[in-house]
Design a protein around this motif. Structure first.
Motif, PDB file in Angstrom:
ATOM      1  N   VAL A   1      -2.297   1.175   7.166  1.00 21.24           N
ATOM      2  CA  VAL A   1      -3.346   0.621   6.309  1.00 21.24           C
ATOM      3  C   VAL A   1      -4.660   1.355   6.534  1.00 21.24           C
TER       4      VAL A   1
ATOM      5  N   ASN B   1       0.851  -1.189   0.000  1.00 24.13           N
ATOM      6  CA  ASN B   1       0.000   0.000   0.000  1.00 24.13           C
ATOM      7  C   ASN B   1       0.887   1.240   0.000  1.00 24.13           C
TER       8      ASN B   1
ATOM      9  N   ASP C   1      -7.046   0.474   1.294  1.00 26.89           N
ATOM     10  CA  ASP C   1      -6.045  -0.580   1.141  1.00 26.89           C
ATOM     11  C   ASP C   1      -6.676  -1.956   1.319  1.00 26.89           C
TER      12      ASP C   1
END
Length: 93
Positions: free
Chosen positions: A52, A46, A56
């Motif tokens: 995250v 990502n 993602d």
């Protein structure tokens, strides 16, 4: 590359290797998906590795969907090719 386009073909042969590097001890470091084939190493992560976000997770799920579709098609074609080889062998016998 705001309005640009790039492309790369990566042919997956017998020597292709796949890895998923995770770093449980350092959540800021991963994960990283790696495909190595024909002298090329393609790494997917990502944008902000470790940080995250919901997008993602959506991308990872979509990647799983697409890889599952690819797998199903490869298996289908392999079954067709296997049937064709079997009938050629039967005809030669």
């Amino acid at each position: 590359m705001k309005d640009g386009y790039g492309g790369m073909d990566l042919h997956l042969g017998a020597g292709t290797r796949f890895y998923c590097h995770t770093y449980p001890e350092n959540p800021e470091a991963g994960p990283i998906l790696v495909i190595e084939a024909a002298g090329v190493s393609l790494m997917l992560s990502n944008r902000t590795r470790g940080a995250v976000e919901a997008g993602d997770v959506e991308n990872a799920r979509r990647l799983l969907e697409v890889v599952s579709e690819f797998t199903a098609e490869v298996e289908r074609l392999h079954a067709i090719n296997g049937a064709a080889v079997d009938s050629m062998q039967d005809a030669a016998a």
